[in-house]
Structure formats: structure tokens, C-alpha cells
Design an enzyme around this catalytic site. Sequence first.
Site, PDB file in Angstrom:
ATOM      1  N   HIS A   1      -5.685  -3.873   2.089  1.00  0.00           N
ATOM      2  CA  HIS A   1      -6.209  -4.847   3.045  1.00  0.00           C
ATOM      3  C   HIS A   1      -6.872  -6.033   2.344  1.00  0.00           C
ATOM      4  O   HIS A   1      -7.935  -6.497   2.745  1.00  0.00           O
ATOM      5  CB  HIS A   1      -7.184  -4.181   4.027  1.00  0.00           C
ATOM      6  CG  HIS A   1      -6.520  -3.175   4.925  1.00  0.00           C
ATOM      7  ND1 HIS A   1      -5.809  -2.111   4.443  1.00  0.00           N
ATOM      8  CD2 HIS A   1      -6.468  -3.083   6.281  1.00  0.00           C
ATOM      9  CE1 HIS A   1      -5.336  -1.391   5.452  1.00  0.00           C
ATOM     10  NE2 HIS A   1      -5.712  -1.958   6.577  1.00  0.00           N
TER      11      HIS A   1
ATOM     12  N   ARG B   1       0.833  -1.212   0.000  1.00  0.00           N
ATOM     13  CA  ARG B   1       0.000   0.000   0.000  1.00  0.00           C
ATOM     14  C   ARG B   1       0.866   1.260   0.000  1.00  0.00           C
ATOM     15  O   ARG B   1       0.512   2.277  -0.579  1.00  0.00           O
ATOM     16  CB  ARG B   1      -0.990   0.001   1.177  1.00  0.00           C
ATOM     17  CG  ARG B   1      -0.356  -0.230   2.533  1.00  0.00           C
ATOM     18  CD  ARG B   1      -1.379  -0.316   3.673  1.00  0.00           C
ATOM     19  NE  ARG B   1      -0.804  -0.978   4.830  1.00  0.00           N
ATOM     20  CZ  ARG B   1      -1.082  -0.691   6.094  1.00  0.00           C
ATOM     21  NH1 ARG B   1      -1.960   0.238   6.375  1.00  0.00           N
ATOM     22  NH2 ARG B   1      -0.510  -1.335   7.083  1.00  0.00           N
TER      23      ARG B   1
ATOM     24  N   GLU C   1     -18.485   4.154   0.539  1.00  0.00           N
ATOM     25  CA  GLU C   1     -17.770   3.560  -0.584  1.00  0.00           C
ATOM     26  C   GLU C   1     -18.569   3.631  -1.879  1.00  0.00           C
ATOM     27  O   GLU C   1     -18.017   3.828  -2.965  1.00  0.00           O
ATOM     28  CB  GLU C   1     -17.435   2.097  -0.266  1.00  0.00           C
ATOM     29  CG  GLU C   1     -16.492   1.924   0.933  1.00  0.00           C
ATOM     30  CD  GLU C   1     -17.171   2.045   2.285  1.00  0.00           C
ATOM     31  OE1 GLU C   1     -18.427   2.081   2.326  1.00  0.00           O
ATOM     32  OE2 GLU C   1     -16.468   2.112   3.313  1.00  0.00           O
TER      33      GLU C   1
HETATM   34  C1  LIG Z   1     -18.377  -0.308   5.148  1.00  0.00           C
HETATM   35  C2  LIG Z   1     -17.166  -0.019   5.956  1.00  0.00           C
HETATM   36  N1  LIG Z   1     -16.315   0.919   5.536  1.00  0.00           N
HETATM   37  C3  LIG Z   1     -15.203   1.175   6.240  1.00  0.00           C
HETATM   38  C4  LIG Z   1     -14.922   0.489   7.389  1.00  0.00           C
HETATM   39  C5  LIG Z   1     -13.638   0.751   8.153  1.00  0.00           C
HETATM   40  N2  LIG Z   1     -13.935   1.438   9.398  1.00  0.00           N
HETATM   41  C6  LIG Z   1     -13.960   0.795  10.577  1.00  0.00           C
HETATM   42  S1  LIG Z   1     -14.393   1.791  11.843  1.00  0.00           S
HETATM   43  C7  LIG Z   1     -14.528   3.140  10.829  1.00  0.00           C
HETATM   44  C8  LIG Z   1     -14.921   4.476  11.361  1.00  0.00           C
HETATM   45  C9  LIG Z   1     -16.168   4.404  12.133  1.00  0.00           C
HETATM   46  O1  LIG Z   1     -16.421   5.586  12.810  1.00  0.00           O
HETATM   47  P1  LIG Z   1     -17.632   5.648  13.806  1.00  0.00           P
HETATM   48  O2  LIG Z   1     -18.812   5.008  13.170  1.00  0.00           O
HETATM   49  O3  LIG Z   1     -17.787   7.056  14.217  1.00  0.00           O
HETATM   50  O4  LIG Z   1     -17.179   4.703  14.992  1.00  0.00           O
HETATM   51  P2  LIG Z   1     -16.606   5.076  16.440  1.00  0.00           P
HETATM   52  O5  LIG Z   1     -16.197   6.514  16.446  1.00  0.00           O
HETATM   53  O6  LIG Z   1     -17.717   4.832  17.390  1.00  0.00           O
HETATM   54  O7  LIG Z   1     -15.461   4.146  16.665  1.00  0.00           O
HETATM   55  C10 LIG Z   1     -14.242   2.768   9.514  1.00  0.00           C
HETATM   56  C11 LIG Z   1     -14.288   3.688   8.368  1.00  0.00           C
HETATM   57  C12 LIG Z   1     -15.845  -0.496   7.794  1.00  0.00           C
HETATM   58  N3  LIG Z   1     -15.654  -1.241   8.901  1.00  0.00           N
HETATM   59  N4  LIG Z   1     -16.971  -0.723   7.079  1.00  0.00           N
END
Ligand SMILES: Cc1ncc(C[n+]2csc(CCOP(=O)(O)OP(=O)(O)O)c2C)c(N)n1
Lengths: 319, 278
Positions: free
Chosen positions: A106, A7, A55
Site C-alpha cells: 500500500h 504484493r 507495528e
Molecule cells: C496504525 C494502523 N495500523 C493498521 C491500520 C489498518 N487497519 C484499519 S482498520 C484495522 C482494524 C481495526 O479493528 P478495530 O479497531 O477492532 O475496528 P472495528 O472492528 O471497529 O472496525 C486495521 C488494522 C491502521 N488504520 N492504522
Amino acid sequence: MQYKQTRQGYVDALIELARENPLVVVLDADVAKATRTCDFEKVFPERFFNCGVQEENMMSVAAGLALEGFIPFATTFGVFASCRAADQVRNSIAYPKLNVKIAATHCGISTGGDGASHQANEDIAIMRSFPNMTVLVPGDYEEARQATRAAAAYSGPVYLRLGRDTYPVVEQIHGPFEIGKAKQLAEGRDITIITTGIMVSEGLAAARLLGGEGISAELIHMPTLKPLDEEAIVDSARRTGAVVTAEEHSIIGGLGEAVAACLAERCPVPLRRVGVRDVFGESGMAQELLTLYGLRASHIAAAARELLKGRSNALGRTA
Amino acid sequence: MSRIESDRWTSLHAKAREIRRSILTMIHRARSGHPGGSLSAVEIVVALYYHLMRHDPKNPRWPQRDRFILSKGHCAPVLYAVLADCGYFPKEDLETFRRPGSHLQGHPAQHKTPGVEASTGTLGLGLSTGLGMALGAKLRGDSHDYYILCGDGEVQEGQVWEAAMFGHKYRLDNVIAFIDRNYLQTDGSTEQVMPLDPLRPKWEAFGWNTYEIDGHSFEQIIGTVRHAQLQRGRPAMIIARTTKGKGVSFMENEAGWHGTPPNSEQYERAMEELSRAV
Ligand SMILES: Cc1ncc(C[n+]2csc(CCOP(=O)(O)OP(=O)(O)O)c2C)c(N)n1
Ligand SMILES: [Mg+2]
């Protein structure tokens, strides 16, 4: 052995490309820190667009940017690029053959601790099946850098498959990169090993293992899965008469099946596929998962021995 | 506030502290996982499992149980810590978090872990899944409730708004959803990455009974859920304002702690902070 991230090779190339071409823009979907496009953002903040956790929107927005003449690199994890946004990739990007580059990090089982939900083992199958899509699966940091540059130079949709972990740097694959061209890394007489992506280092080790046993293995690395370099496959299979494929992906729809289809039509020879055997992965460390899911040199070598044993039995019967 | 109520809050606060320690231990040991959003959701999950939900850890498939769905699946540690503490599985299992062969996967797997109601991890799926379950309960004439926890970054996903329309159309008043409104996602502030505010009027416009509360106040979480349960004909959305990394001073409001495990020195410091009396 030196280990680096594929990456990072992608993002380092993006920064070079953006310096050379003002039309290069980058999108990400709230994983810029993980895909490393955050490094691009630092240098070119005005050409970086974070779409948030969106996405699907990102892929169609990228299509729109391509329609306006830009070269968008839409970046997210492989599962989301290929599964979540599959419709957008198919209909917004592939069908009209727009100049969008989809960079997926990933990918594969070596995604590790996040587990099955995040381990893209089906993305190659999905992307290969879309007409107009070019599929690149580089093997190390440097090849990822080259593949990114090649994707930018090519006009049309490209899926670029990258990993999360650090992977061995393989000097042998650092020659010129050409989309659609395989790289022959070792000549052999008894069997052909074909690898893609990060499995190249395991393929090299397998060839060494077999060499120690007096088995002469030819090694072909395929950083392009589509268009497939059929000539390289057929030419080698004609000489060795047996093929083992190795990929960090499901045995369904990836390198193994692509090679199998090519051989079945043009040069039927015995084949074994090393890959994830139609199961979901699980959480674990990248390196231990590669072993647990049968993606090591030892597994490639075992498949090769099995094939050759089958062949000598068959020869024994006809003799 | 009555004496009994204040005792109740004290015991829930003690439980929350214990769960926070368990979360950090799990992530530290696995050397991977998401501490920030797990810590911000502790009071919500504790209020649900120790006060609001009818459930039976000895009978995880009890048909009349209330259901909880962790739509922001990356915060599995908070769910696992609570499920283990409730007795759904042995606490020692927490040591296997994110290890091969473990039922405690990086993201919740419904078919692997007792007490996990839906597989999540890809953001944006859990609200829809919960609505489907709630619709099923309505069809059967069951009267239990469905609690769903989303992240604020998560609600940027288009599917969440598809779900919002669906919940309204089918009048799924057996659904009480939360947004853990910690104002952070992976790449930083939600308002910089993809602005969400004003969030409350969005949910109101989509026809949900919408509340905005302090997501670390047991009194407000419990009082709001009780109020929402009395409203018929609409699903409820509780926007719970929280602090990401809550309870560990150096993790609070720091985007960098979204998906980074603490090293040993940081872990010791965090545990020390969490052992002090409130
Ligand atoms: C569809 C999808 N896109 C991207 C991710 C990667 N990802 C994991 S957590 C996250 C951010 C989430 O933020 P939030 O919903 O505010 O969670 P918190 O602050 O409560 O941890 C991302 C983009 C994912 N798990 N699923
Ligand atoms: Mg958040």
C-alpha cells in the site's frame, strides 16, 4: 496489457522461500488480508505471527527473531512500516544491521480510497536515510517476486516497497535481479529517463511518445534505490546530457533526489523530477490519482521536452 | 420506563436505522470503505450527537461545544452520515465520499470537514489527541466534555496504553471514551489475532472509571455516560459490547465485512432489511 499485484509477487515468493528455508518466518500487523500474507499463513500457519495492530512491537520482535538466526519478513502498510515504526526500524533493526526484511504494501498514491493517511509517499525518503538499510522498489509482480528472493538471499536489513493496486506486467524488466543493479530498457541519445517501481510502465510509454517526436530517450529502471547504481546513472547522463526521474513518491528524498545528488557530485546535467510534489494525497481511484498527481507518461514526456527546450535555448545562446 | 423515555428511544432507533442506510449508500457508491465497524458504532454516535452532546451544527467551532473524536478513523462513514444529518454540511456531499476533491476523505480530516474535530486513520492516535484537547480545556477552565471512540483492535496499539497512563495522571475527568467491543478486527477475531480479554480489569488497573455495557442499547449508553459525568477525578472508559455489521443480517459478526463494500445485489438486500420497521 496484463495487470498484477506487486504484493502478490511478494507473498508468492515467500511461500517458495519458506519451502526452501526453514528459517523464513513472516509477521504481520492485522493487515494480512490486505498485504496477502494470509496466503502464506494458510500454507505455513506455524511460521506466521499476527501481531495485531502493533507495528512498533512487530518490528522489534522481528529484530529479536533475527538475533536468534531466523529470517523474519515483517509486513504491514508502507505508512506504518516507515512512519509509525520508524524508531524500531532504525534502532532495533538498521543500527545493529540485523537480518530483518521489512515488506511494505500500500505504498504510493495508488493506495487510493483510504486517502492521505494511508498513502506512503515519504517511505523511501525515510528508509534511504537509515545507514545499513537496503531499499528495493520493484516495478511489477514478477520483479517483486525476484526482489523478495534477492532480499532473502542477502544478509542484512531490507525495505521492500510494494503497492496495493494491480500494475502493468512489464516483460522488459524480467531479466536476472541483482540488488544494486539498474536495468537499461532502451538506449537513447537525447535524454535519460530513470524510473523506479511501478513508474516503469509510464517511463516506457513516455519513451515511445518522445520517440514519435524524434526525441531519442534512454530508459533506465532502478528497482534498487539503495545502494544506488551510480555508474548506470553517470554513464547514461554523460551520453545524453539530460535526465528525468519518475517515481510514485514525493520528489523529496526519493529517486529524484538520489539521482540529483549523484549527478551534482559526478556529472552535473539538467534534471527534472516527476513525482508527488510535496503535498499530501487524497482519496480516489488508484488510476485517476496517478493522473491527478502528475505521474503519467505524458507528465514524464512533458518534463523531457521542457528540459530539451531549455538545452536548445542554452545552446542557441552559446553558439 | 416513562412514556417520554420510550418515545425518545423510538426516535433514536429510527435515527439509527436512517444512519445505517446512509452508511451503506455512501460505501456502496464509493465502492470502497469499511461497513462493519461503521455499523457497530451507530448507536454510540447517534446517542452522542442526538442526545448527549451540546453542539451547534451552524457554529461548528462554538468554543463551549462537546467534542467527539473518532479514533477508529476507518469508520468515517458513521461520522459523516451523522454530521450531514445534523446539518454540518449538505447531505449531497455524502455522494462524494472517497472521491478526489471531496472534503469527505476515506479517513476523517479535521482541516477539511466541518464538525470533524481531529484527523485520524492511523489507529491509536485519537485517544492521545483527545486527552491533549481535554487537558487544554482544563487549563482554560472550560467545562465541556470530550468523547472518544476507539476500536477494540485499535487498543492493541501501545500508544493507547501510554494514553491510558496520561489520562489517569492528569485526572482528565472531562474525557469519556468508548471501546467499540465488536470482537473483530481486519484479520478476524480479536481473541485470536491478539487477545484483549480480560479488557475491563486492564482499564481499571490503569485508573480509569470503567464500565461494560450493551453498545446497541440507547438506555445503557446514555445512562452510563450520565453516571460517568458525575464521577470526578478520573477519565471514563465505556467498553461497549457490539455486533460488527449490526443491522444487516449477512454482515453481522463477519470479519469479511470489515473493509469490503457491498455489491449492488448485497446493497439492495441490506437496504431492504434496514427499511423494515423495528
Ligand atoms: C496504525 C494502523 N495500523 C493498521 C491500520 C489498518 N487497519 C484499519 S482498520 C484495522 C482494524 C481495526 O479493528 P478495530 O479497531 O477492532 O475496528 P472495528 O472492528 O471497529 O472496525 C486495521 C488494522 C491502521 N488504520 N492504522
Ligand atoms: Mg473491532
